[in-house]
Design a protein around this motif. Sequence first.
Motif, short mmCIF file in Angstrom:
data_model
loop_
_atom_site.label_atom_id
_atom_site.label_comp_id
_atom_site.label_asym_id
_atom_site.label_seq_id
_atom_site.Cartn_x
_atom_site.Cartn_y
_atom_site.Cartn_z
N UNK A 47 0.87 -1.17 0.00
CA UNK A 47 0.00 0.00 0.00
C UNK A 47 0.91 1.23 0.00
N UNK A 48 0.76 2.09 -1.00
CA UNK A 48 1.59 3.30 -1.08
C UNK A 48 0.73 4.52 -0.79
N UNK A 49 1.22 5.36 0.13
CA UNK A 49 0.54 6.59 0.50
C UNK A 49 0.38 7.51 -0.71
N UNK A 50 -0.54 8.45 -0.58
CA UNK A 50 -0.78 9.41 -1.66
C UNK A 50 0.46 10.18 -2.04
N UNK A 51 0.65 10.34 -3.34
CA UNK A 51 1.79 11.07 -3.90
C UNK A 51 1.25 12.26 -4.70
N UNK A 52 1.88 13.39 -4.52
CA UNK A 52 1.49 14.60 -5.25
C UNK A 52 2.57 14.92 -6.28
N UNK A 53 2.25 15.72 -7.29
CA UNK A 53 3.26 16.09 -8.28
C UNK A 53 4.32 17.00 -7.65
N UNK A 54 5.57 16.59 -7.79
CA UNK A 54 6.69 17.35 -7.21
C UNK A 54 7.74 17.59 -8.29
N UNK A 55 8.34 18.78 -8.25
CA UNK A 55 9.48 19.12 -9.10
C UNK A 55 10.53 19.75 -8.21
N UNK A 56 11.70 19.15 -8.18
CA UNK A 56 12.80 19.64 -7.34
C UNK A 56 12.38 19.77 -5.88
N UNK A 57 11.61 18.80 -5.41
CA UNK A 57 11.18 18.78 -4.01
C UNK A 57 10.08 19.75 -3.64
N UNK A 58 9.49 20.39 -4.65
CA UNK A 58 8.42 21.36 -4.39
C UNK A 58 7.14 20.95 -5.11
N UNK A 59 5.99 21.22 -4.50
CA UNK A 59 4.72 20.90 -5.16
C UNK A 59 4.59 21.61 -6.51
N UNK A 60 4.08 20.87 -7.49
CA UNK A 60 3.90 21.40 -8.84
C UNK A 60 2.43 21.27 -9.24
#
Length: 156
Positions: free
Chosen positions: A37-50
């Motif tokens: 089970x993998x937790x929710x992932x958000x779009x990230x670019x260079x460690x920052x939300x995109x």
Amino acid sequence: MSDSLRQRVQALGLTLPTPSQPAANYINYVISQNQLFVSGQIPMVDGKPAYVGRLGESLSDEEGAQAAELAALGLLGQLSHALGDDLSRLVRILRLGVFIASSGDFQRQSGVANGASNLLVNALGEKGRHVRTAVGVSSLPAGVAVEVDAIFELQP
């Protein structure tokens, strides 16, 4: 095809990200018996939300699909970490959940979610085929447009 997820993603012209760290009181993934089970992932670019914003307001359908693909790339980063980059341990994706921040009248969540689904099938082949839920929500962490989570089946 290679059993290295990193190599498969590179063959698509993409780079597998380093798994992000939890932003609150949870862990990235849990293995229970033969399921991951993998937790929710958000779009990230260079460690920052995109891709911050909502579909049907400040973001186009194409940008939403790109956000979903980027979030799914984070999902693959977590999968690679959990399996030591050894895809021979993966049976398949069982379920993909895609949450799309959207306006009340936006109805194209499925098209946005295809950004994630297409990446997973392209990277994993038949192991990437999955059942899916695409849900419109009013907001997501850090204001991003998309969040994805998944359940994977592993070899016993």
